[in-house]
Design an enzyme around this catalytic site. Structure first.
Site, PDB file in Angstrom:
ATOM      1  N   ASP A  91       3.830  -4.741   3.335  1.00  0.00           N
ATOM      2  CA  ASP A  91       5.177  -5.088   3.541  1.00  0.00           C
ATOM      3  C   ASP A  91       5.649  -6.462   4.132  1.00  0.00           C
ATOM      4  O   ASP A  91       6.141  -7.249   3.446  1.00  0.00           O
ATOM      5  CB  ASP A  91       6.123  -4.080   4.485  1.00  0.00           C
ATOM      6  N   HIS A 101       0.911  -1.268   0.114  1.00  0.00           N
ATOM      7  CA  HIS A 101      -0.103  -0.023  -0.082  1.00  0.00           C
ATOM      8  C   HIS A 101       0.975   1.340   0.085  1.00  0.00           C
ATOM      9  O   HIS A 101       2.111   1.284   0.226  1.00  0.00           O
ATOM     10  CB  HIS A 101      -0.747  -0.028   1.328  1.00  0.00           C
TER      11      HIS A 101
END
Length: 425
Positions: free
Chosen positions: A288, A40
């Protein structure tokens, strides 16, 4: 006879044999299928800490709330989508077609919004600013966080994964590194008001995350948050990540985390090709941790955390060589990693294979990290392997073929049955 001084240029029989046995890169052919996994965009901090000087102003600094996508995050994803449009302009249709592109996101506001912003760059008609008659919203699919084993993984709910993680954190090298940071964590605890010694390292990572977010948005950091402190926190974070995705038993960890996604990507490609479907691209909007687990499964984790809007692309191409050569392999896999908007994306190479890598070799090398056919052990039983994570379009196609096969089978069975019963054919 070789001239004096020319011995270094002589290729002996053994060296020549070794060169012949080394995997060779295949020439890249036409693009067949693309899978994208991206983090994101920029977000607000996930949390604060007791002595955070900006804690009282959080509602003003982060009006959308902690952990939410920021305007900068929207811009990053829009720019990533435009990059993807430039890269795949000749591959994708000018406008979104549901049979060509499928988008999946984790069930978080920041990843769902990132997917939408990305699509607005990839397909401009999806941009909210388009004229009302031209605006075409694009569906982004998701599942509840508690059910998501494709992009979130069973880290918290899987006893076996916790056993593997405990083995890593109890290893001598891990404990030695942790002991070396005891004084640092004690001082950091005094500065932040948090108990950090003897606690999971993720708590220290959250301090780092807060400081990085604040610095990125131009906020003054406390005097104790020096570059050396941030560097040490990054090293602690890297140790924690290695424990999650690295040795010991890295392959078994991958079977419960990034290997699930890797297996789904390979399954989606193979089914698309086998069934002759028009699907060209699958996009995953995630975190991540998703990229880190995927890098761990591929043996590519390098100690760095993927930045906001980092994107890994799996590009499947037809080889331009004759299919009857060698093992009949005529598809290659290229890995592309975009982690810096100011530089071209990085080509990645799976250990043991050239770039691009023949698909068969890629499957062979990654097999230990992917769940076995019966699934990976988790709750004393087995977590399902990749079929539930397969793109619904593919699952639907398989279902249609199954119905057709059943229908044909019934047609073939009916005359035999009628004959047995003396009926007419």
């Amino acid at each position: 006879m070789a001239e004096p001084g020319s011995q270094g240029h002589t290729v002996g029989p053994l060296l020549l044999l070794l060169l012949l046995l080394l995997p060779r890169a295949l020439p890249e052919g036409p693009l067949l299928f693309v899978a994208l996994v991206f983090r994101h965009g920029d977000r607000a901090p996930l949390a604060s800490y007791p002595t955070d000087p900006h804690k009282e102003a959080a509602s003003t600094l982060w009006p959308r709330g902690l952990g939410q996508l920021t305007k900068e995050g929207i811009r990053q994803q829009l720019e990533l989508g435009r990059f993807l449009r430039r890269r795949y302009k000749a591959f994708l249709s000018p406008e979104y077609k549901r049979e060509e592109v499928y988008i999946r996101s984790t069930d978080f506001d920041r990843t769902l919004e990132s997917a939408q912003a990305n699509l607005a760059g990839l397909f401009p008609e999806a941009a909210p600013g388009s004229p009302e008659t031209d605006w075409k919203p694009i569906p982004v699919h998701t599942v509840p966080v508690s059910e998501d084993k494709l992009l979130r993984f069973p880290m918290r709910s899987c006893p076996r994964y916790h056993e593997l993680l405990r083995e890593s954190t109890e290893a001598a090298d891990y404990q030695e590194a942790l002991e070396g940071w005891t004084d640092f964590l004690t001082r950091l605890g005094n500065f932040t008001g948090l108990s950090l010694v003897g606690e999971p390292l993720r708590r220290a990572w959250k301090v780092l995350d807060t400081l990085i977010c604040q610095r990125a948005h131009g906020l003054d950091l406390p005097s104790w948050a020096s570059p050396d402190v941030l560097r040490t926190l990054s090293q602690i974070s890297a140790l924690d990540i290695r424990a999650h995705v690295g040795p010991p038993r890295a392959a078994e960890k991958a079977q419960l985390t990034g290997g699930i996604l890797l297996d789904a990507i390979l399954s989606n490609f193979s089914r698309t090709q086998r069934l002759g479907l028009p699907l060209k691209m699958v996009m995953y909007s995630a975190h991540d941790s998703t990229l880190l687990a995927l890098q761990g499964a591929l043996g590519l984790y390098d100690g760095n955390t993927p930045p906001y809007a980092a994107c890994m692309a799996f590009e499947f191409r037809g080889s331009s060589r004759e299919p009857e050569e060698e093992d009949g392999e005529n598809v290659t896999v290229s890995l592309i990693y975009r982690n810096d908007t100011s530089r071209p994306p990085l080509p990645l190479r799976v250990p043991g294979c050239p770039a691009p890598c023949p698909l068969g070799r890629f499957q062979q090398l990654t097999a230990p990290a992917r769940p076995p056919a019966h699934g990976a052990p988790c709750h004393g039983s087995y977590e399902p392997a990749s079929p539930p994570a397969t793109v619904p379009l593919l699952a639907g196609a398989v279902a249609v073929l199954a119905v057709l096969s059943l229908g044909l089978g019934l047609l073939a069975w009916r005359p035999r049955c009628l004959r047995a019963l003396g009926g007419t054919v």
